[in-house]
Design a protein around this motif. Structure first.
Motif, PDB file in Angstrom:
ATOM      1  N   ASP A   1       0.845  -1.197   0.000  1.00  0.00           N
ATOM      2  CA  ASP A   1       0.000   0.000   0.000  1.00  0.00           C
ATOM      3  C   ASP A   1       0.879   1.246   0.000  1.00  0.00           C
TER       4      ASP A   1
ATOM      5  N   GLY B   1       0.178   4.321   0.467  1.00  0.00           N
ATOM      6  CA  GLY B   1      -0.121   5.311   1.497  1.00  0.00           C
ATOM      7  C   GLY B   1       0.047   4.811   2.914  1.00  0.00           C
ATOM      8  N   PHE B   2       0.478   3.565   3.049  1.00  0.00           N
ATOM      9  CA  PHE B   2       0.530   2.967   4.383  1.00  0.00           C
ATOM     10  C   PHE B   2       1.490   3.712   5.316  1.00  0.00           C
TER      11      PHE B   2
ATOM     12  N   ALA C   1       2.606   6.825   5.297  1.00  0.00           N
ATOM     13  CA  ALA C   1       2.107   8.144   5.689  1.00  0.00           C
ATOM     14  C   ALA C   1       1.005   8.023   6.733  1.00  0.00           C
ATOM     15  N   ARG C   2       0.104   7.051   6.546  1.00  0.00           N
ATOM     16  CA  ARG C   2      -0.974   6.863   7.529  1.00  0.00           C
ATOM     17  C   ARG C   2      -0.419   6.400   8.873  1.00  0.00           C
TER      18      ARG C   2
ATOM     19  N   GLU D   1       1.128   9.406  10.611  1.00  0.00           N
ATOM     20  CA  GLU D   1       0.103  10.314  11.121  1.00  0.00           C
ATOM     21  C   GLU D   1      -0.590   9.707  12.345  1.00  0.00           C
ATOM     22  N   TRP D   2      -0.806   8.392  12.333  1.00  0.00           N
ATOM     23  CA  TRP D   2      -1.405   7.734  13.507  1.00  0.00           C
ATOM     24  C   TRP D   2      -0.508   7.900  14.730  1.00  0.00           C
TER      25      TRP D   2
ATOM     26  N   ARG E   1      -0.744  11.611  15.945  1.00  0.00           N
ATOM     27  CA  ARG E   1      -1.988  11.898  16.664  1.00  0.00           C
ATOM     28  C   ARG E   1      -2.016  11.197  18.023  1.00  0.00           C
TER      29      ARG E   1
ATOM     30  N   THR F   1       5.695  14.216   3.932  1.00  0.00           N
ATOM     31  CA  THR F   1       5.848  13.020   3.093  1.00  0.00           C
ATOM     32  C   THR F   1       6.495  13.326   1.750  1.00  0.00           C
TER      33      THR F   1
END
Length: 518
Positions: free
Chosen positions: A449, A451-452, A454-455, A458-459, A462, A517
């Protein structure tokens, strides 16, 4: 050393001198090491393998007593590698030296393993004095590791074996007394103090400097600083007459005297004594006591009313304490590496290698782990056509956490953050988190993936920002900046991490608490 006896052949003369080396190693470790090396050279020339092994074990003990535990461990490893047929006495002595060496470099669990190895190798050929010292060492380590009842049991065994030997009997009781002292058990410390005095009378043997230091500390514990000062002065006066010496003995005795002087209100005298203690810390093997001296010097400056000097010295103490921990970890790594080639080390090599690749504070992989594992992932996923990404993360303004709260609180923050990173990759077997050093961490992520990564970054951001830090850093939140990069088809480890680092820098420049990113 022994006078040459012309009636003895060269090997017999060599063995006589080796028998006398025991006392020299205890009384003057530096000279003992020099003589041991000389005797080892003669044994080599004579082809006397047993004598050569003996001389090298004595050299290892001398190195340990002179303060270089890592070198002593390396010397034992070499002996074991080159002399697999050691006698039972030399096997016991070698393990005992390792136990003492690993104690010196702060690795007490490993020290206990070697002390128990020494005890397990006892047979009728091992002298009683050697066995007693091993039992004492096991008892000391069990107490330091919190197994107090087991420790008392081993002390009892040691005391039974030491009966009739004034030096060893007093040593057993002294060490047991020191353990009670360290636990702050006033009643138990007083009982051991009374026994020390009674044994001194029974054996008609004055207490040596090491025991006098213990007695002084017990008097301090009991609130009798006047007697503590008198006894500490006696320890300093008699330190040169100790039958068995360690490198840091005198500065330790001077430190005890300084504490007594400060408690009695004579801060000026305490400051002078601490200056003498620092002057006595020469060569290797003094990092621990130097740190203790700094801690006491801060107290003395405060008693003198020089609060600025007290504050600066207190900061120096914390810096030295952190440096000491780092030095101990490096020494542990060197000692363990030296042990890899021995039979004992081979049995534990997998555990040692794993520990060498783990950050001891957070339990995550360290830079060595990343240097080894990331290229493997890159090679594997280049072949398979999947994506490898790196997320470099840096806790924002972390220095202010240490400065505002303490390094201990800073360590708690790092451990909580490490747990968050571990949670981010726990379900992905080919991904991992690691600590590169200080407050800098990395996530290495393998996925199909795009976008994995970057996610995931971000997780993490946060989660850190939303975490309830009030129990750790009251009224101060924690945030993190991150830079994300995915490996180019022709890239390698260096290019991947460089790209992630550039984006981390951009995240900081953008105000922090964000993920970049591109």
């Amino acid at each position: 050393m022994a006078v040459r006896d012309v009636s003895l052949d060269p090997v017999q003369q060599l063995r006589r001198e080796l028998d006398e080396l025991d006392d020299l190693v205890g009384m003057d470790p530096a000279e003992g090491a020099r003589v041991a090396r000389s005797l080892a050279g003669r044994a080599w020339d004579l082809g006397a393998r047993g004598a050569l092994a003996c001389a090298r074990v004595w050299e290892a003990e001398a190195l340990q007593r002179d303060g270089d535990g890592a070198a002593a461990a390396a010397a034992v490893a070499a002996v074991r590698r080159e002399h697999p047929d050691l006698t039972s006495e030399l096997r016991v002595r070698a393990s005992w030296v390792l136990a003492r060496s690993f104690t010196d470099i702060g690795d007490r669990p490993t020290a206990l393993e070697h002390a128990l190895d020494a005890a397990a190798a006892f047979d009728d050929d091992v002298p009683q004095r050697v066995r007693t010292r091993v039992l004492i060492k096991v008892a000391d380590l069990l107490d330091e590791l919190g197994a107090h009842e087991d420790s008392r049991s081993w002390y009892r065994r040691a005391e039974e074996l030491a009966l009739g030997d004034a030096q060893l009997h007093l040593l057993v009781v002294n060490n047991r007394a020191y353990c009670e002292l360290e636990r702050g058990d006033v009643a138990a410390a007083r009982r051991e103090l009374a026994l020390l005095k009674e044994l001194s009378r029974r054996y008609d043997r004055p207490l040596n400097a090491n025991t006098l230091d213990t007695v002084a500390r017990i008097h301090l514990l009991c609130g009798d600083a006047t007697t503590a000062q008198e006894v500490a002065r006696a320890a300093v006066r008699t330190s040169s007459a100790m039958e068995i010496k360690n490198a840091d003995d005198l500065p330790v005795y001077l430190l005890t005297l300084a504490v007594a002087q400060r408690v009695l209100g004579d801060a000026a005298a305490a400051s002078q004594t601490l200056q003498e203690a620092r002057a006595a810390c020469t060569g290797v093997g003094f990092a621990d006591v130097r740190t203790q001296i700094l801690e006491e010097q801060a107290e003395v400056f405060a008693a003198l009313g020089d609060l600025r000097a007290a504050f600066e010295t207190h900061k120096a103490f914390h810096a030295a304490d952190k440096e000491l921990l780092s030095e101990q970890r490096e020494a542990q790594a060197r000692a363990r590496q030296a042990m890899f080639e021995t039979d004992v080390a081979r049995e534990e090599a997998a555990r040692y290698r794993e520990e060498a690749r783990r950050d001891p504070l957070t339990g995550l992989g360290n830079r060595l782990f990343v240097d080894e594992r990331l290229p493997e992932l890159i090679t594997g996923f280049q072949v398979g056509g999947r994506l490898v990404s790196a997320v470099l993360l840096d806790l924002d303004h972390f220095k202010t956490v240490n400065d505002t709260f303490s390094h201990e609180v800073g360590d708690q923050v790092l451990c909580v953050f490490a747990g968050i990173l571990a949670d981010a990759v726990v379900r992905f077997p080919d991904s991992f988190a690691a600590r590169l050093g200080g407050e800098e961490f990395v996530l290495v992520l393998a996925s199909d993936d795009e976008g994995f990564a970057a996610r995931a970054a971000e997780w993490v951001r946060r989660t850190v920002a939303g975490y309830d830090w009030s129990a750790v850093t009251p009224r101060r939140g924690i945030t993190v900046s991150a830079g994300v990069a995915t490996l180019d088809p022709a890239g390698d480890k260096a290019s991947l991490l460089s790209a992630a680092d550039a984006r981390l820098y951009a995240a900081k420049a953008a105000g922090r608490n964000c993920v970049v990113t591109r």
